[in-house]
Motif scaffolding. Structure first.
Motif, PDB file in Angstrom:
ATOM      1  N   SER A   1       0.825  -1.208   0.000  1.00 45.38           N
ATOM      2  CA  SER A   1       0.000   0.000   0.000  1.00 45.38           C
ATOM      3  C   SER A   1       0.864   1.265   0.000  1.00 45.38           C
ATOM      4  CB  SER A   1      -0.967   0.005   1.188  1.00 45.38           C
ATOM      5  OG  SER A   1      -0.304   0.209   2.406  1.00 45.38           O
TER       6      SER A   1
ATOM      7  N   THR B   1      -4.583   1.988  -2.370  1.00 40.47           N
ATOM      8  CA  THR B   1      -3.961   2.128  -1.053  1.00 40.47           C
ATOM      9  C   THR B   1      -5.006   1.932   0.039  1.00 40.47           C
ATOM     10  OG1 THR B   1      -2.382   3.689  -2.019  1.00 40.47           O
ATOM     11  CG2 THR B   1      -2.513   3.626   0.381  1.00 40.47           C
TER      12      THR B   1
ATOM     13  N   PHE C   1      -4.879   5.064  -7.664  1.00 39.47           N
ATOM     14  CA  PHE C   1      -3.841   4.512  -6.796  1.00 39.47           C
ATOM     15  C   PHE C   1      -4.177   4.733  -5.318  1.00 39.47           C
ATOM     16  CE2 PHE C   1      -0.908   4.686 -10.573  1.00 39.47           C
ATOM     17  CZ  PHE C   1      -0.702   3.305 -10.628  1.00 39.47           C
TER      18      PHE C   1
ATOM     19  N   THR D   1       1.697   1.828  -3.657  1.00 33.99           N
ATOM     20  CA  THR D   1       0.624   2.462  -4.426  1.00 33.99           C
ATOM     21  C   THR D   1       0.454   3.932  -4.022  1.00 33.99           C
ATOM     22  OG1 THR D   1      -1.059   1.572  -2.911  1.00 33.99           O
ATOM     23  CG2 THR D   1      -0.615   0.314  -4.924  1.00 33.99           C
TER      24      THR D   1
END
Length: 194
Positions: A75, A101, A97, A78
């Motif tokens: 995460s 996350t 994105f 991203t």
């Protein structure tokens, strides 16, 4: 008469050459370091003085913790990709994105809830002993930060999708990396150090 900018002055002003929003996030994180530093420092001091905690720590679910570490690191990646997209003015891509996350945050929380359900069902609760009190307090406080980050990220993703306030993508990314960093300390202290 000259028309005023629609942007709040806090997003256009800078102090000491650092944009105000970024400076505010760093001040917030400095206070968080004090909170988590005190909690982890207390944990380490108690752990050194109580070798019997090794037996309690042996009951933590290492694979759950390791999987959640992978989830948070992914995460963070991203979040970096969201920042790159925002820097190049691609708000919709940044928003996508950020949603990824947020998916990592939700996965982390789901895994944590399964893990805690198992631990509690085996009798390991916050009142079992001091180790479990520290465990649930530290992991719970971290979980609250994951929840807060995901909620704020949702608002920022909506704005990014609309092409607004793209500088905020970096700010939530900085916060998210801090949340990851805290977990990088929690995982070995709570799960691996037996």
């Amino acid at each position: 008469a000259r028309l005023m900018s629609a942007k709040p002055i806090a997003t256009t002003r800078s102090a000491t050459g650092i944009p105000t929003g970024r400076l505010a996030v760093w001040w917030l994180l400095a206070s968080e370091v004090v909170i988590f530093g005190g909690l982890l420092g207390s944990y380490i001091m108690h752990r050194v003085g109580h070798p019997e905690w090794a037996e309690a720590a042996a009951h933590t679910q290492v694979w759950f913790g390791a999987f959640n570490t992978l989830v948070l690191l992914t995460s963070s990646f991203t979040a970096v990709l969201a920042h790159q997209a925002a820097e190049s003015g691609q708000g919709k891509k940044a928003a996508k994105f950020l949603v990824m996350t947020m998916g990592g945050a939700l996965t982390f929380l789901l895994v944590k809830s399964i893990e805690w359900t198992i631990e509690i069902s085996h009798g390991y609760t916050i009142t079992t002993n001091t180790f479990w009190s520290f465990y649930y307090t530290a992991a719970g406080l971290h979980g609250l930060h994951v929840i807060a980050g995901a909620i704020i990220m949702g608002f920022i993703a909506v704005d990014a999708w609309r092409g607004r306030e793209l500088q905020r993508v970096e700010l939530i990314g900085i916060y998210w990396h801090f949340v990851d960093l805290v977990w990088i300390f929690l995982f070995p202290l709570l799960y691996i150090a037996k």
